[in-house]
Write an enzyme that holds these catalytic residues in place. Sequence first.
Site, PDB file in Angstrom:
ATOM      1  CB  THR A 215      -0.893  -0.005   1.267  1.00 41.73           C
ATOM      2  OG1 THR A 215      -1.447   1.281   1.456  1.00 41.73           O
ATOM      3  CG2 THR A 215      -0.083  -0.352   2.519  1.00 41.73           C
ATOM      4  CG  ASP A 216      -1.134   4.983  -0.947  1.00 40.38           C
ATOM      5  OD1 ASP A 216      -1.679   4.319  -0.034  1.00 40.38           O
ATOM      6  OD2 ASP A 216      -1.727   5.883  -1.579  1.00 40.38           O
ATOM      7  CD  GLU A 217      -3.484   3.318   4.127  1.00 38.53           C
ATOM      8  OE1 GLU A 217      -3.452   3.298   5.363  1.00 38.53           O
ATOM      9  OE2 GLU A 217      -4.513   3.093   3.469  1.00 38.53           O
TER      10      GLU A 217
ATOM     11  CE  LYS B 211       0.159  -4.643   2.882  1.00 37.32           C
ATOM     12  NZ  LYS B 211      -0.227  -5.970   2.333  1.00 37.32           N
TER      13      LYS B 211
ATOM     14  CE1 TYR C 141      -3.295  -2.722   5.632  1.00 36.83           C
ATOM     15  CE2 TYR C 141      -3.252  -0.382   5.090  1.00 36.83           C
ATOM     16  CZ  TYR C 141      -3.276  -1.702   4.685  1.00 36.83           C
ATOM     17  OH  TYR C 141      -3.282  -2.014   3.347  1.00 36.83           O
TER      18      TYR C 141
HETATM   19  P1  NAD Z   1      -9.559  -7.452   2.112  1.00 37.71           P
HETATM   20  O1  NAD Z   1      -9.561  -7.192   3.568  1.00 37.71           O
HETATM   21  O2  NAD Z   1     -10.802  -7.200   1.312  1.00 37.71           O
HETATM   22  O3  NAD Z   1      -9.178  -8.987   1.823  1.00 37.71           O
HETATM   23  C1  NAD Z   1      -8.146  -9.628   2.511  1.00 37.71           C
HETATM   24  C2  NAD Z   1      -8.297 -11.130   2.252  1.00 37.71           C
HETATM   25  O4  NAD Z   1      -7.226 -11.791   2.954  1.00 37.71           O
HETATM   26  C3  NAD Z   1      -9.612 -11.730   2.757  1.00 37.71           C
HETATM   27  O5  NAD Z   1     -10.160 -12.599   1.786  1.00 37.71           O
HETATM   28  C4  NAD Z   1      -9.209 -12.504   4.007  1.00 37.71           C
HETATM   29  O6  NAD Z   1     -10.028 -13.633   4.263  1.00 37.71           O
HETATM   30  C5  NAD Z   1      -7.783 -12.908   3.660  1.00 37.71           C
HETATM   31  N1  NAD Z   1      -6.970 -13.121   4.863  1.00 37.71           N
HETATM   32  C6  NAD Z   1      -6.855 -12.314   5.940  1.00 37.71           C
HETATM   33  N2  NAD Z   1      -6.044 -12.876   6.856  1.00 37.71           N
HETATM   34  C7  NAD Z   1      -5.621 -14.062   6.338  1.00 37.71           C
HETATM   35  C8  NAD Z   1      -4.768 -15.081   6.803  1.00 37.71           C
HETATM   36  N3  NAD Z   1      -4.188 -15.002   8.006  1.00 37.71           N
HETATM   37  N4  NAD Z   1      -4.537 -16.151   6.005  1.00 37.71           N
HETATM   38  C9  NAD Z   1      -5.124 -16.253   4.778  1.00 37.71           C
HETATM   39  N5  NAD Z   1      -5.968 -15.307   4.303  1.00 37.71           N
HETATM   40  C10 NAD Z   1      -6.211 -14.230   5.072  1.00 37.71           C
HETATM   41  O7  NAD Z   1      -8.310  -6.638   1.539  1.00 37.71           O
HETATM   42  P2  NAD Z   1      -8.117  -5.907   0.129  1.00 37.71           P
HETATM   43  O8  NAD Z   1      -8.637  -4.532   0.253  1.00 37.71           O
HETATM   44  O9  NAD Z   1      -8.592  -6.790  -0.934  1.00 37.71           O
HETATM   45  O10 NAD Z   1      -6.523  -5.821   0.098  1.00 37.71           O
HETATM   46  C11 NAD Z   1      -5.750  -6.882  -0.449  1.00 37.71           C
HETATM   47  C12 NAD Z   1      -4.292  -6.516  -0.350  1.00 37.71           C
HETATM   48  O11 NAD Z   1      -4.035  -5.301  -1.045  1.00 37.71           O
HETATM   49  C13 NAD Z   1      -3.800  -6.295   1.080  1.00 37.71           C
HETATM   50  O12 NAD Z   1      -2.492  -6.823   1.177  1.00 37.71           O
HETATM   51  C14 NAD Z   1      -3.777  -4.782   1.222  1.00 37.71           C
HETATM   52  O13 NAD Z   1      -2.810  -4.371   2.153  1.00 37.71           O
HETATM   53  C15 NAD Z   1      -3.431  -4.362  -0.186  1.00 37.71           C
HETATM   54  N6  NAD Z   1      -3.903  -3.026  -0.600  1.00 37.71           N
HETATM   55  C16 NAD Z   1      -5.221  -2.690  -0.437  1.00 37.71           C
HETATM   56  C17 NAD Z   1      -5.652  -1.446  -0.885  1.00 37.71           C
HETATM   57  C18 NAD Z   1      -7.112  -1.034  -0.773  1.00 37.71           C
HETATM   58  O14 NAD Z   1      -7.445   0.109  -1.065  1.00 37.71           O
HETATM   59  N7  NAD Z   1      -8.018  -1.906  -0.393  1.00 37.71           N
HETATM   60  C19 NAD Z   1      -4.757  -0.550  -1.467  1.00 37.71           C
HETATM   61  C20 NAD Z   1      -3.410  -0.947  -1.609  1.00 37.71           C
HETATM   62  C21 NAD Z   1      -3.007  -2.189  -1.173  1.00 37.71           C
HETATM   63  P1  TYD Z   2     -10.752   3.960   4.289  1.00 40.30           P
HETATM   64  O1  TYD Z   2     -11.711   3.576   3.212  1.00 40.30           O
HETATM   65  O2  TYD Z   2     -10.869   3.322   5.627  1.00 40.30           O
HETATM   66  O3  TYD Z   2      -9.283   3.771   3.682  1.00 40.30           O
HETATM   67  P2  TYD Z   2      -7.830   4.247   4.289  1.00 40.30           P
HETATM   68  O4  TYD Z   2      -7.997   4.629   5.701  1.00 40.30           O
HETATM   69  O5  TYD Z   2      -7.015   3.014   4.131  1.00 40.30           O
HETATM   70  O6  TYD Z   2      -7.400   5.384   3.408  1.00 40.30           O
HETATM   71  O7  TYD Z   2     -10.880   5.531   4.497  1.00 40.30           O
HETATM   72  C1  TYD Z   2     -10.709   6.436   3.439  1.00 40.30           C
HETATM   73  C2  TYD Z   2     -10.792   7.837   4.021  1.00 40.30           C
HETATM   74  O8  TYD Z   2     -12.121   8.071   4.502  1.00 40.30           O
HETATM   75  C3  TYD Z   2      -9.878   8.040   5.212  1.00 40.30           C
HETATM   76  O9  TYD Z   2      -9.370   9.374   5.178  1.00 40.30           O
HETATM   77  C4  TYD Z   2     -10.791   7.868   6.414  1.00 40.30           C
HETATM   78  C5  TYD Z   2     -12.119   8.375   5.897  1.00 40.30           C
HETATM   79  N1  TYD Z   2     -13.329   7.732   6.473  1.00 40.30           N
HETATM   80  C6  TYD Z   2     -14.382   8.518   6.958  1.00 40.30           C
HETATM   81  O10 TYD Z   2     -14.333   9.763   6.922  1.00 40.30           O
HETATM   82  N2  TYD Z   2     -15.490   7.894   7.461  1.00 40.30           N
HETATM   83  C7  TYD Z   2     -15.589   6.527   7.523  1.00 40.30           C
HETATM   84  O11 TYD Z   2     -16.621   6.017   8.029  1.00 40.30           O
HETATM   85  C8  TYD Z   2     -14.507   5.731   7.012  1.00 40.30           C
HETATM   86  C9  TYD Z   2     -14.559   4.228   7.064  1.00 40.30           C
HETATM   87  C10 TYD Z   2     -13.396   6.379   6.492  1.00 40.30           C
END
Ligand code: NAD
Ligand code: TYD
Length: 349
Positions: A130-132, A159, A155
């Site tokens: 992630t960019d975070e 990561k 988080y």
């Molecule tokens: P998500 O929470 O929707 O899905 C995570 C999946 O991992 C789920 O299916 C869960 O069952 C599985 N999981 C969790 N713990 C596990 C374990 N111990 N063993 C096996 N499986 C397990 O997450 P997402 O949003 O799809 O993100 C996927 C990946 O991409 C993550 O690594 C996250 O850090 C990264 N990422 C997400 C975003 C975003 O905006 N969602 C952006 C950049 C990177």
């Molecule tokens: P989120 O979707 O949780 O992603 P991330 O924290 O990984 O960026 O949140 C996106 C942005 O929205 C973040 O600045 C937090 C804000 N946010 C709210 O204002 N209200 C909410 O209920 C949630 C879940 C997030």
Amino acid sequence: MKTILITGGAGFIGSHVVRLFVNKYPDYSIINLDALTYAGNLENLRDIETQNNYQFIKGDITDIDFINNLFTKYNIDGVVHLAAESHVDRSIEDPMAFINTNVLGTVNLLNAAKESWKNFEGKRFYHISTDEVYGSLGDEGMFLETTAYDPKSPYSAAKASSDHFVRAYHNTYKLPVVITNCSNNYGPNQFPEKLIPLVINNIKNKKPLPVYGKGENIRDWLYVEDHAKAIDLVFHQGTIGETYNIGGKNEWKNIDLVRALCRVMDENLQRPNGESEKLITFVKDRAGHDLRYAIDCSKIVSELGWQPELDFENGIRKTVDWYLENEDWLEHIVSGEYENYYKQQYNNR
Ligand code: NAD
Ligand code: TYD
């Protein structure tokens, strides 16, 4: 025949990656390994679950013996590692779960790959991040691949730690790795704890739209299928040992994004213009809330020819349509564990 292990394939991004790989590469054998935590949902993969080149295995990446056995049993050529605990608010409540899955789970996979791949020729371990990990920006600047890590939440700290281990395995053991760091994703199948699906679900149910602080935090949003295409490209063409930033070139202040969702939802639900905006409620800010994320993705654009394809207006419309057309999906999730989580997070805000 190549065997590819995709971890976290039942989650939001993972399910889009699994679908793309299963459909695009009939000669690959795709193993989806997922623990099916609250965020994992096999309903995300109904349309491909009977395809010959796909199999699902339920398992936990924190279970060392299970992971080692898996690598012994299957002749895995590549890993696309997405399994993680992914929600910042949950990480503030329970950091250990994030350390276990994101750090220990990742190291278990790295070790199993290192031990079972006696010869690294043709192998690849792709870690999705992630960019975070880069921390928080002010009004100016963007994250580059060379930006120093400065994670601020449990988080992002977990990561970041996992990213460091992936690079350490490359440096120390020459494990063939690639890493990408992507901005916020949105689109179908996202669990409604994240901002966009949470707001869609609450507008639908005429519930308050909780905006943290003043809503001035900025995120760079990317449609999930554009991320999946980038993952495909990096997995096949990215240079071993390299990192690529992926972003949408699409920065939005939270409050403006919530208002845009209100507008699209009012249109879709044929509610009077401005109706949903009345639901906006400013609530207590997230602890340590990062102000701004912005990705400079020029490396993947110039080196691999990737571009975000879907513009935000259309992406939001597609997403809203999907959630409104898939009420069952949402209802199965919202009744159950999520209901308790929602009460716990928002009742005292
Ligand atoms: P998500 O929470 O929707 O899905 C995570 C999946 O991992 C789920 O299916 C869960 O069952 C599985 N999981 C969790 N713990 C596990 C374990 N111990 N063993 C096996 N499986 C397990 O997450 P997402 O949003 O799809 O993100 C996927 C990946 O991409 C993550 O690594 C996250 O850090 C990264 N990422 C997400 C975003 C975003 O905006 N969602 C952006 C950049 C990177
Ligand atoms: P989120 O979707 O949780 O992603 P991330 O924290 O990984 O960026 O949140 C996106 C942005 O929205 C973040 O600045 C937090 C804000 N946010 C709210 O204002 N209200 C909410 O209920 C949630 C879940 C997030």
